[in-house]
Design a protein around this motif. Structure first.
Motif, short mmCIF file in Angstrom:
data_model
loop_
_atom_site.label_atom_id
_atom_site.label_comp_id
_atom_site.label_asym_id
_atom_site.label_seq_id
_atom_site.Cartn_x
_atom_site.Cartn_y
_atom_site.Cartn_z
N GLY A 167 -27.08 67.50 26.39
CA GLY A 167 -25.86 68.28 26.54
C GLY A 167 -25.94 69.36 27.60
N GLU A 168 -27.15 69.72 28.04
CA GLU A 168 -27.31 70.75 29.06
C GLU A 168 -26.92 70.21 30.43
N LYS A 169 -26.37 71.09 31.27
CA LYS A 169 -26.05 70.74 32.64
C LYS A 169 -27.30 70.99 33.48
N VAL A 170 -27.68 69.98 34.26
CA VAL A 170 -28.89 70.06 35.06
C VAL A 170 -28.64 69.62 36.50
N SER A 171 -29.53 70.03 37.37
CA SER A 171 -29.56 69.58 38.75
C SER A 171 -30.86 68.80 38.93
N ALA A 220 -34.89 60.42 55.14
CA ALA A 220 -35.94 60.43 54.13
C ALA A 220 -35.83 61.62 53.17
N ALA A 221 -34.85 62.47 53.35
CA ALA A 221 -34.71 63.66 52.50
C ALA A 221 -34.36 63.28 51.07
N PRO A 222 -34.86 64.02 50.08
CA PRO A 222 -34.53 63.74 48.69
C PRO A 222 -33.04 63.99 48.41
N HIS A 223 -32.55 63.36 47.37
CA HIS A 223 -31.16 63.48 46.97
C HIS A 223 -31.05 64.49 45.84
N GLN A 224 -29.82 64.97 45.62
CA GLN A 224 -29.59 65.90 44.51
C GLN A 224 -28.36 65.45 43.74
N THR A 225 -28.48 65.45 42.41
CA THR A 225 -27.40 65.08 41.51
C THR A 225 -27.29 66.13 40.42
N THR A 226 -26.05 66.46 40.05
CA THR A 226 -25.82 67.42 38.98
C THR A 226 -25.02 66.74 37.88
N LYS A 283 -36.58 50.21 43.55
CA LYS A 283 -35.24 50.22 42.94
C LYS A 283 -35.08 51.36 41.94
N ASN A 284 -36.12 52.18 41.77
CA ASN A 284 -36.10 53.24 40.77
C ASN A 284 -35.82 54.61 41.38
N LYS A 285 -35.03 55.41 40.66
CA LYS A 285 -34.80 56.79 41.04
C LYS A 285 -35.86 57.63 40.34
N ILE A 286 -36.65 58.35 41.12
CA ILE A 286 -37.72 59.18 40.57
C ILE A 286 -37.29 60.64 40.67
N ALA A 287 -37.19 61.31 39.51
CA ALA A 287 -36.82 62.73 39.48
C ALA A 287 -38.04 63.55 39.85
N GLU A 288 -37.94 64.27 40.96
CA GLU A 288 -39.05 65.11 41.40
C GLU A 288 -38.99 66.48 40.74
N SER A 289 -37.76 66.97 40.51
CA SER A 289 -37.61 68.23 39.79
C SER A 289 -36.26 68.23 39.07
N VAL A 290 -36.23 68.90 37.93
CA VAL A 290 -35.01 69.04 37.13
C VAL A 290 -34.89 70.50 36.74
N THR A 291 -33.75 71.09 37.07
CA THR A 291 -33.53 72.49 36.72
C THR A 291 -32.22 72.64 35.95
N VAL A 292 -32.21 73.56 35.00
CA VAL A 292 -31.01 73.82 34.20
C VAL A 292 -30.05 74.63 35.05
N VAL A 293 -28.76 74.21 35.06
CA VAL A 293 -27.72 74.90 35.79
C VAL A 293 -26.91 75.73 34.80
N LYS A 294 -26.75 77.02 35.10
CA LYS A 294 -26.00 77.89 34.18
C LYS A 294 -24.65 78.22 34.72
N GLY A 304 -41.34 62.90 29.27
CA GLY A 304 -42.39 62.18 29.97
C GLY A 304 -41.99 60.81 30.49
N LYS A 305 -40.73 60.37 30.26
CA LYS A 305 -40.37 59.03 30.70
C LYS A 305 -39.05 58.97 31.47
N THR A 306 -37.93 59.22 30.80
CA THR A 306 -36.64 59.04 31.47
C THR A 306 -35.66 60.16 31.15
N LEU A 307 -34.69 60.29 32.06
CA LEU A 307 -33.60 61.23 31.92
C LEU A 307 -32.32 60.48 32.29
N VAL A 308 -31.34 60.48 31.39
CA VAL A 308 -30.07 59.81 31.65
C VAL A 308 -28.96 60.85 31.58
#
Length: 85
Positions: free
Chosen positions: A62-66, A22-28, A74-85, A37-41
């Motif tokens: 263009g920014e790199k994010v995690s 049940a742990a959340p997933h992480q994608t970079t 069937k939907n992926k819900i982003a719980e948090s988005v952080t900028v990766v430097k 307020g709606k979507t991130l691709v």
């Protein structure tokens, strides 16, 4: 006594496995499209719906994010988005 110990250990192993599932997933990746307020691709085509509680940290295309996300049907819900430097 031995049967009790074996059954207790088996129960703990099964319970621990379901908690890890049940742990959340992480994608970079890099942002291809962002609708506040709606979507991130991301560039790889991964699409995430933003949670209603999402606060924009100043994301730009263009920014790199995690992205920490979880499935809701069937939907992926982003719980948090952080900028990766």
């Amino acid at each position: 006594m031995r049967k009790l110990v074996v059954s207790t250990v088996a129960t703990l192993l099964l319970a621990g496995g379901s908690a890890a599932f049940a742990a959340p997933h992480q994608t970079t990746g890099q942002i291809r499209q962002f609708t506040a307020g709606k979507t991130l691709v991301l560039q790889d085509g991964s699409a995430f719906q933003l949670a209603k509680t999402f606060r924009n940290p100043g994301l730009k295309v263009g920014e790199k994010v995690s992205v920490n996300w979880d499935m809701n049907g069937k939907n992926k819900i982003a719980e948090s988005v952080t900028v990766v430097k």
